[in-house]
Design a protein around this motif. Structure first.
Motif, PDB file in Angstrom:
ATOM      1  N   LEU A   1     -24.470  13.995   8.265  1.00 55.88           N
ATOM      2  CA  LEU A   1     -23.745  12.756   8.055  1.00 55.88           C
ATOM      3  C   LEU A   1     -24.758  11.656   7.773  1.00 55.88           C
ATOM      4  CD1 LEU A   1     -21.430  13.072  11.185  1.00 55.88           C
ATOM      5  CD2 LEU A   1     -20.736  13.519   8.828  1.00 55.88           C
ATOM      6  N   SER A   2     -24.290  10.542   7.250  1.00 49.39           N
ATOM      7  CA  SER A   2     -25.217   9.444   7.002  1.00 49.39           C
ATOM      8  C   SER A   2     -25.747   8.907   8.331  1.00 49.39           C
ATOM      9  CB  SER A   2     -24.526   8.320   6.230  1.00 49.39           C
ATOM     10  OG  SER A   2     -23.650   7.593   7.073  1.00 49.39           O
ATOM     11  N   ALA A   3     -26.903   8.280   8.265  1.00 45.05           N
ATOM     12  CA  ALA A   3     -27.507   7.725   9.477  1.00 45.05           C
ATOM     13  C   ALA A   3     -26.594   6.680  10.112  1.00 45.05           C
ATOM     14  CB  ALA A   3     -28.867   7.110   9.145  1.00 45.05           C
ATOM     15  N   ALA A   4     -25.918   5.894   9.286  1.00 51.58           N
ATOM     16  CA  ALA A   4     -25.036   4.852   9.814  1.00 51.58           C
ATOM     17  C   ALA A   4     -23.832   5.448  10.529  1.00 51.58           C
ATOM     18  CB  ALA A   4     -24.583   3.931   8.689  1.00 51.58           C
ATOM     19  N   VAL A   5     -23.227   6.489   9.953  1.00 46.87           N
ATOM     20  CA  VAL A   5     -22.077   7.131  10.596  1.00 46.87           C
ATOM     21  C   VAL A   5     -22.490   7.737  11.928  1.00 46.87           C
ATOM     22  CG1 VAL A   5     -20.462   9.076  10.434  1.00 46.87           C
ATOM     23  CG2 VAL A   5     -20.771   7.535   8.481  1.00 46.87           C
ATOM     24  N   LYS A   6     -23.627   8.386  11.958  1.00 45.08           N
ATOM     25  CA  LYS A   6     -24.093   8.985  13.215  1.00 45.08           C
ATOM     26  C   LYS A   6     -24.381   7.917  14.266  1.00 45.08           C
ATOM     27  CE  LYS A   6     -27.214  11.710  11.123  1.00 45.08           C
ATOM     28  NZ  LYS A   6     -28.215  12.793  10.912  1.00 45.08           N
ATOM     29  N   ALA A   7     -25.061   6.863  13.880  1.00 46.69           N
ATOM     30  CA  ALA A   7     -25.420   5.824  14.842  1.00 46.69           C
ATOM     31  C   ALA A   7     -24.183   5.122  15.397  1.00 46.69           C
ATOM     32  CB  ALA A   7     -26.358   4.811  14.184  1.00 46.69           C
ATOM     33  N   LYS A   8     -23.240   4.779  14.518  1.00 40.05           N
ATOM     34  CA  LYS A   8     -22.040   4.073  14.970  1.00 40.05           C
ATOM     35  C   LYS A   8     -21.140   4.980  15.813  1.00 40.05           C
ATOM     36  CE  LYS A   8     -21.986   0.761  11.139  1.00 40.05           C
ATOM     37  NZ  LYS A   8     -21.275   0.308   9.907  1.00 40.05           N
ATOM     38  N   SER A   9     -21.027   6.257  15.437  1.00 38.89           N
ATOM     39  CA  SER A   9     -20.206   7.193  16.213  1.00 38.89           C
ATOM     40  C   SER A   9     -20.783   7.374  17.609  1.00 38.89           C
ATOM     41  CB  SER A   9     -20.119   8.539  15.499  1.00 38.89           C
ATOM     42  OG  SER A   9     -19.489   8.411  14.235  1.00 38.89           O
ATOM     43  N   CYS A  10     -22.090   7.525  17.708  1.00 39.28           N
ATOM     44  CA  CYS A  10     -22.730   7.664  19.014  1.00 39.28           C
ATOM     45  C   CYS A  10     -22.555   6.396  19.846  1.00 39.28           C
ATOM     46  CB  CYS A  10     -24.211   7.990  18.852  1.00 39.28           C
ATOM     47  SG  CYS A  10     -24.554   9.664  18.276  1.00 39.28           S
ATOM     48  N   ALA A  11     -22.611   5.243  19.195  1.00 41.98           N
ATOM     49  CA  ALA A  11     -22.434   3.982  19.913  1.00 41.98           C
ATOM     50  C   ALA A  11     -21.026   3.871  20.500  1.00 41.98           C
ATOM     51  CB  ALA A  11     -22.717   2.804  18.979  1.00 41.98           C
ATOM     52  N   VAL A  12     -20.011   4.347  19.771  1.00 39.27           N
ATOM     53  CA  VAL A  12     -18.638   4.319  20.300  1.00 39.27           C
ATOM     54  C   VAL A  12     -18.541   5.219  21.522  1.00 39.27           C
ATOM     55  CG1 VAL A  12     -16.220   4.820  19.806  1.00 39.27           C
ATOM     56  CG2 VAL A  12     -17.647   3.773  18.040  1.00 39.27           C
ATOM     57  N   PHE A  13     -19.149   6.399  21.467  1.00 43.46           N
ATOM     58  CA  PHE A  13     -19.138   7.288  22.627  1.00 43.46           C
ATOM     59  C   PHE A  13     -19.868   6.659  23.808  1.00 43.46           C
ATOM     60  CE2 PHE A  13     -17.573  11.101  20.441  1.00 43.46           C
ATOM     61  CZ  PHE A  13     -16.837  11.661  21.481  1.00 43.46           C
TER      62      PHE A  13
END
Length: 277
Positions: A121-133
């Motif tokens: 996945l893109s770096a932004a999608v991974k970073a934002k998804s992890c931040a939500v978790f």
């Protein structure tokens, strides 16, 4: 800036968010292909147009293998509860949330972040998804008196949650959304049955996530803002408050909730060009 303003007059959940984005010409096949990059399996997706009190919206949901018949026969309130209240602290009995027919494997925040970070996945999608978790885990940890890394998620619930969160963040990127605003959130009212007994609406973890955000309740009984929905707006929204008067939208999209209420159970999104700050 390409802006999405969320009108949460009937609350928000993870599946409502993804369904809303799918009405924005996001490809279901593209979403499925994105999910195929994650090392999770044993699920199918529901995606269909529905009408909620005269408003056409997109209904989306994750159904785990072996639960389709149960999904079709359980009441909407029970389904919403079971798919959203999937986190627990490490000392709870593994069957506390009612999934008696599954062998439970628990995943902590570290394991879930690894699943997301290793995906293509893109770096932004991974970073934002992890931040939500992280937002979810911090809130649950505070409620139970535990550090976030000791908060564990049922594997069953974690699959739902991973797909909802990654799906929402990916769809935002795919749509070119650069910033999000959110209205005051309608949480509902009353009590819901949780593993620890009856809990007030908003549920404790949800209330914790909503710290700093405007929200309100009405006479509508039940939980309208779920932990995942709250975590998405808490983490991703740059603005919370009334719809800016000078925001001119170009398009409106709707995502449907599972329940049928006395008001249209939909999440409304306004899309347009606007600079909030």
């Amino acid at each position: 800036m390409r802006t999405l303003y969320l009108d949460c007059f009937s609350g928000i959940s993870g599946n409502m968010f993804v369904g809303m984005m799918l009405q924005n010409d996001i490809s279901l096949e593209g979403l499925k292909e994105t999910f195929s990059r994650l090392p999770v399996s044993g699920y199918s997706l529901i995606c269909e147009p529905v009408v909620k009190q005269g408003i056409q919206a997109q209904y989306y949901d994750v159904v785990l293998d072996g639960e389709r018949a149960e999904h079709e026969h359980c009441c909407p309130d029970e389904h919403e509860y079971r798919r959203e209240h999937h986190h627990e602290h490490v000392h709870e009995h593994p069957h506390a949330h009612g999934h008696h027919h599954h062998v439970h494997v628990h995943r902590g925040l570290r394991e879930i972040k690894e699943i997301i970070e290793k995906a293509d996945l893109s770096a932004a999608v991974k970073a934002k998804s992890c931040a939500v978790f992280e937002t979810l885990a911090i809130a649950e940890g505070k409620v139970h008196g535990l550090p976030p890394e000791e908060v564990h998620f049922h594997e069953v619930g974690a699959v739902d949650c991973i797909l909802d969160i990654v799906g929402a963040v990916w769809a935002l990127e795919e749509s070119g959304i650069e910033q999000i605003g959110v209205s005051p959130l309608h949480t509902g009212s009353g009590f819901i049955q949780c593993a620890h007994g009856l809990m007030p609406v908003p549920a404790p973890a949800t209330a914790e996530i909503l710290t700093g955000l405007p929200f309100y309740g009405t006479a509508i009984d039940g939980e309208l803002v779920t932990p995942t929905g709250a975590a998405l707006v808490k983490t991703l929204a740059a603005y919370a408050g009334p719809r800016p008067e000078d925001f001119v939208h170009e398009r409106i999209i709707y995502g449907a909730g599972t329940k049928d209420l006395e008001i249209p159970n939909v999440l409304r999104g306004y899309i347009g060009e606007y600079k909030m700050f």
